[in-house]
Write a protein that holds these residues in place. Structure first.
Motif, PDB file in Angstrom:
ATOM      1  N   ALA A 230       0.827  -1.202   0.000  1.00  0.00           N
ATOM      2  CA  ALA A 230       0.000   0.000   0.000  1.00  0.00           C
ATOM      3  C   ALA A 230       0.865   1.256   0.000  1.00  0.00           C
ATOM      4  N   MET A 231       1.976   1.200   0.728  1.00  0.00           N
ATOM      5  CA  MET A 231       2.872   2.350   0.771  1.00  0.00           C
ATOM      6  C   MET A 231       3.481   2.614  -0.608  1.00  0.00           C
ATOM      7  N   GLN A 232       3.863   1.549  -1.315  1.00  0.00           N
ATOM      8  CA  GLN A 232       4.379   1.725  -2.667  1.00  0.00           C
ATOM      9  C   GLN A 232       3.294   2.332  -3.561  1.00  0.00           C
ATOM     10  N   SER A 233       2.077   1.823  -3.449  1.00  0.00           N
ATOM     11  CA  SER A 233       0.970   2.340  -4.245  1.00  0.00           C
ATOM     12  C   SER A 233       0.742   3.820  -3.948  1.00  0.00           C
ATOM     13  N   LEU A 234       0.780   4.168  -2.679  1.00  0.00           N
ATOM     14  CA  LEU A 234       0.586   5.555  -2.258  1.00  0.00           C
ATOM     15  C   LEU A 234       1.616   6.481  -2.885  1.00  0.00           C
ATOM     16  N   LEU A 235       2.894   6.081  -2.800  1.00  0.00           N
ATOM     17  CA  LEU A 235       3.957   6.938  -3.298  1.00  0.00           C
ATOM     18  C   LEU A 235       4.053   6.941  -4.814  1.00  0.00           C
ATOM     19  N   ARG A 236       3.335   6.041  -5.472  1.00  0.00           N
ATOM     20  CA  ARG A 236       3.257   6.070  -6.935  1.00  0.00           C
ATOM     21  C   ARG A 236       1.995   6.778  -7.411  1.00  0.00           C
ATOM     22  N   GLY A 237       1.259   7.385  -6.478  1.00  0.00           N
ATOM     23  CA  GLY A 237       0.133   8.209  -6.869  1.00  0.00           C
ATOM     24  C   GLY A 237      -1.231   7.563  -6.767  1.00  0.00           C
ATOM     25  N   PHE A 238      -1.319   6.382  -6.118  1.00  0.00           N
ATOM     26  CA  PHE A 238      -2.596   5.679  -6.005  1.00  0.00           C
ATOM     27  C   PHE A 238      -3.049   5.660  -4.538  1.00  0.00           C
ATOM     28  N   ALA A 239      -3.367   6.840  -4.025  1.00  0.00           N
ATOM     29  CA  ALA A 239      -3.697   6.976  -2.604  1.00  0.00           C
ATOM     30  C   ALA A 239      -4.995   6.272  -2.241  1.00  0.00           C
ATOM     31  N   ASP A 240      -6.016   6.377  -3.076  1.00  0.00           N
ATOM     32  CA  ASP A 240      -7.296   5.736  -2.759  1.00  0.00           C
ATOM     33  C   ASP A 240      -7.147   4.213  -2.686  1.00  0.00           C
ATOM     34  N   GLU A 241      -6.408   3.648  -3.632  1.00  0.00           N
ATOM     35  CA  GLU A 241      -6.168   2.203  -3.614  1.00  0.00           C
ATOM     36  C   GLU A 241      -5.371   1.803  -2.374  1.00  0.00           C
ATOM     37  N   ALA A 242      -4.443   2.663  -1.974  1.00  0.00           N
ATOM     38  CA  ALA A 242      -3.647   2.377  -0.772  1.00  0.00           C
ATOM     39  C   ALA A 242      -4.528   2.327   0.468  1.00  0.00           C
ATOM     40  N   VAL A 243      -5.500   3.221   0.541  1.00  0.00           N
ATOM     41  CA  VAL A 243      -6.443   3.204   1.669  1.00  0.00           C
ATOM     42  C   VAL A 243      -7.183   1.873   1.724  1.00  0.00           C
ATOM     43  N   ASP A 244      -7.678   1.429   0.593  1.00  0.00           N
ATOM     44  CA  ASP A 244      -8.392   0.148   0.565  1.00  0.00           C
ATOM     45  C   ASP A 244      -7.500  -0.999   1.030  1.00  0.00           C
ATOM     46  N   MET A 245      -6.245  -0.982   0.587  1.00  0.00           N
ATOM     47  CA  MET A 245      -5.330  -2.073   0.930  1.00  0.00           C
ATOM     48  C   MET A 245      -5.022  -2.110   2.418  1.00  0.00           C
ATOM     49  N   VAL A 246      -4.729  -0.951   3.019  1.00  0.00           N
ATOM     50  CA  VAL A 246      -4.376  -0.963   4.442  1.00  0.00           C
ATOM     51  C   VAL A 246      -5.591  -1.238   5.310  1.00  0.00           C
ATOM     52  N   GLN A 247      -6.745  -0.758   4.892  1.00  0.00           N
ATOM     53  CA  GLN A 247      -7.940  -1.056   5.680  1.00  0.00           C
ATOM     54  C   GLN A 247      -8.265  -2.543   5.628  1.00  0.00           C
ATOM     55  N   GLY A 248      -8.075  -3.161   4.456  1.00  0.00           N
ATOM     56  CA  GLY A 248      -8.278  -4.599   4.348  1.00  0.00           C
ATOM     57  C   GLY A 248      -7.276  -5.369   5.176  1.00  0.00           C
ATOM     58  N   ALA A 249      -6.017  -4.940   5.145  1.00  0.00           N
ATOM     59  CA  ALA A 249      -4.979  -5.606   5.932  1.00  0.00           C
ATOM     60  C   ALA A 249      -5.301  -5.527   7.420  1.00  0.00           C
ATOM     61  N   PHE A 250      -5.733  -4.360   7.861  1.00  0.00           N
ATOM     62  CA  PHE A 250      -6.048  -4.185   9.289  1.00  0.00           C
ATOM     63  C   PHE A 250      -7.206  -5.079   9.711  1.00  0.00           C
ATOM     64  N   GLU A 251      -8.265  -5.075   8.939  1.00  0.00           N
ATOM     65  CA  GLU A 251      -9.433  -5.872   9.304  1.00  0.00           C
ATOM     66  C   GLU A 251      -9.112  -7.365   9.324  1.00  0.00           C
ATOM     67  N   ARG A 252      -8.279  -7.800   8.395  1.00  0.00           N
ATOM     68  CA  ARG A 252      -7.962  -9.236   8.311  1.00  0.00           C
ATOM     69  C   ARG A 252      -7.063  -9.671   9.456  1.00  0.00           C
ATOM     70  N   ALA A 253      -6.215  -8.754   9.957  1.00  0.00           N
ATOM     71  CA  ALA A 253      -5.201  -9.147  10.944  1.00  0.00           C
ATOM     72  C   ALA A 253      -5.476  -8.639  12.356  1.00  0.00           C
ATOM     73  N   LYS A 254      -6.562  -7.900  12.559  1.00  0.00           N
ATOM     74  CA  LYS A 254      -6.752  -7.226  13.841  1.00  0.00           C
ATOM     75  C   LYS A 254      -6.895  -8.175  15.025  1.00  0.00           C
ATOM     76  N   ASN A 255      -7.274  -9.415  14.772  1.00  0.00           N
ATOM     77  CA  ASN A 255      -7.421 -10.368  15.879  1.00  0.00           C
ATOM     78  C   ASN A 255      -6.195 -11.256  16.071  1.00  0.00           C
ATOM     79  N   SER A 256      -5.167 -11.081  15.241  1.00  0.00           N
ATOM     80  CA  SER A 256      -3.998 -11.954  15.357  1.00  0.00           C
ATOM     81  C   SER A 256      -2.671 -11.208  15.332  1.00  0.00           C
ATOM     82  N   ALA A 257      -2.620 -10.015  14.812  1.00  0.00           N
ATOM     83  CA  ALA A 257      -1.357  -9.270  14.733  1.00  0.00           C
ATOM     84  C   ALA A 257      -1.099  -8.502  16.016  1.00  0.00           C
ATOM     85  N   SER A 258       0.151  -8.219  16.284  1.00  0.00           N
ATOM     86  CA  SER A 258       0.527  -7.458  17.473  1.00  0.00           C
ATOM     87  C   SER A 258       0.116  -6.003  17.321  1.00  0.00           C
TER      88      SER A 258
END
Length: 462
Positions: A268-296
């Motif tokens: 998502a960070m690579q996408s953000l810095l290449r000019g795709f901020a909206d797509e980056a938001v979707d990616m990090v929000q998906g990552a957070f929701e998928r990992a929120k019960n198992s990641a530190s």
């Protein structure tokens, strides 16, 4: 500009003749190709020089850009143009998609990854700066749907043991340290790809049970992420995308959800810095929701940080502030010592403050940015050389927003002092942003001297 591969003939007269017939200038043709590439989800930076190289030197852009060249010329001529007409018929190599697959089957995943590693150091086009957001679509969807595989056991010719895993972990630790100090172009960081091919690939094809297998896949995923990060840092975005995709797939094979979350956040960070901020938001929000019960908490905090940065690039101050606050809260829950993975130990309150400075710079709020910068001062230049140099450039730009030219130039010069010792195209982008922001003061003697210095010390054309 995306990388090119040299053709066997010395020039492409077919292309030159067709460009002349179309009436297009090389500059306008390059601009239209860049526009078509952007519409297709790619980020390219072709220029009139690129077109000249295609004609006079017989070079061709990597696939699928030849299709865009034909389309751009067809628009000018008012008729369809074939690849044969522009002298680029058959330029798509059989393995042009190598490293972009995200197989469902773990055995296929190993095959795809090892095939990619065996070719990446010998593939010129993989040093290109093109970026296709569409390349992330299938990997992201498949990881979000199923972030773990049911088993990691494998039967092969050699037994994989704990000593093998420790060797790979040490290689990853060393690469992280060198990357932080000297950038993605440093010898230690760039050697990760060789480690993947020569050490990790044979181990993945060896014999191991489920537990050792999961650890093997996880550490190899981290090595692949590091290789991608080094390529990303040097502006080799094509190669970086492929390394990140393989890292995400290997994290799934290892059943390592929090590493998968981290890899997806990096994507998502690579996408953000290449000019795709909206797509980056979707990616990090998906990552957070998928990992929120198992990641530190520290891993989740970093995910929220990148979300804040993405919202700032879209100028959404309220949502960016909310994500930043969530990151700070999660970071406060993280343990300073414990069983957190080594790859996330860089994310401290000082790093959060440094990124928050950039968030508020992007929001054109210099007052808030400078307040956050005071808390980022704890970052040690000897350990995080590149990060400190980038932060100085960011703060220098912030002072320009506050109309304080003297302080901005002071910090800009300190940034150049540090970044002159770092091999990082990404870091230089921050200096370029600063030099661009200097435009209103270009007639000032001190500004002219600084711009001359950046050309001499960093090779930045102003």
């Amino acid at each position: 500009m995306a990388s090119t591969v040299r053709r066997t003939r010395p020039s492409n007269t077919d292309l030159a003749r067709l460009i002349e017939a179309s009436g297009a200038s090389r500059k306008s043709l390059a601009a239209r190709i860049n526009q078509l590439a952007q519409d297709a989800g790619m980020r390219t930076e072709y220029s009139h020089t690129s077109v000249a190289n295609w004609c006079a030197r017989g070079m061709t852009p990597r696939w699928p850009v030849p299709k865009l060249v034909a389309r751009a010329l067809g628009e000018r001529l008012g008729r369809p143009v074939s690849l044969a007409e522009i002298g680029m018929e058959g330029v798509q190599t059989p393995d042009a998609e190598v490293g972009l697959d995200f197989p469902r089957d773990p055995t296929d995943a190993v095959r795809v990854a090892t095939s990619f590693w065996s070719t990446v150091n010998r593939r010129d086009f993989l040093t290109g700066s093109s970026f296709a957001i569409s390349a992330f679509s299938t990997p992201v969807i498949r990881w979000l749907a199923a972030p773990t595989d049911p088993t990691a056991a494998h039967r092969g010719s050699r037994r994989v043991g704990r000593a093998d895993l420790e060797e790979l972990r040490q290689a990853a630790d060393e690469a992280r340290r060198w990357d932080s100090k000297f950038g993605g172009g440093s010898w230690k960081a760039s050697s990760v790809t060789a480690c993947l091919e020569r050490r990790a690939a044979p181990l993945l094809q060896g014999s191991y049970g489920d537990q050792v297998g999961r650890e093997l896949f996880s550490v190899t995923a981290e090595l692949s992420r590091l290789a991608g990060w080094a390529a990303f840092d040097m502006g080799h975005h094509d190669a970086a995308q492929r390394h990140f995709i393989q890292a995400l797939r290997l994290a799934r094979a290892g059943g390592d959800v929090q590493l998968g979350c981290y890899v997806l956040t990096t994507m998502a960070m690579q996408s953000l810095l290449r000019g795709f901020a909206d797509e980056a938001v979707d990616m990090v929000q998906g990552a957070f929701e998928r990992a929120k019960n198992s990641a530190s908490p520290r891993v989740l905090a970093f995910t929220k940080l990148i979300e804040a940065r993405a919202h700032a690039r879209t100028h959404d101050a309220r949502t960016a502030s909310r994500a930043l606050a969530a990151s700070e809260t999660l970071l406060g829950q993280a343990r300073e010592t414990g069983d957190e993975p080594a790859w996330i130990d860089f994310y401290t309150h000082a790093r959060l403050s440094a990124d928050a400075t950039e968030v508020f710079r992007d929001l054109n709020n210099p007052k808030a940015a400078l307040v956050w910068n005071q808390q980022a001062a704890a970052m040690a230049p000897g350990v995080f050389t590149r990060s400190v140099g980038m932060r100085l450039a960011i703060v220098a730009t912030t002072h320009l927003q506050a109309r304080d030219l003297d302080r901005a130039l002071q910090l800009g010069n300190r940034s150049v002092d540090i970044l002159a010792r770092v091999a990082s195209a990404r870091a230089l982008d921050y200096v370029r942003e600063f030099t661009t922001a200097l435009a209103p003061w270009r007639r000032e003697v001190a500004v002219a001297a600084f711009l001359t210095r950046t050309r001499k010390d960093l090779g930045i054309a102003c």
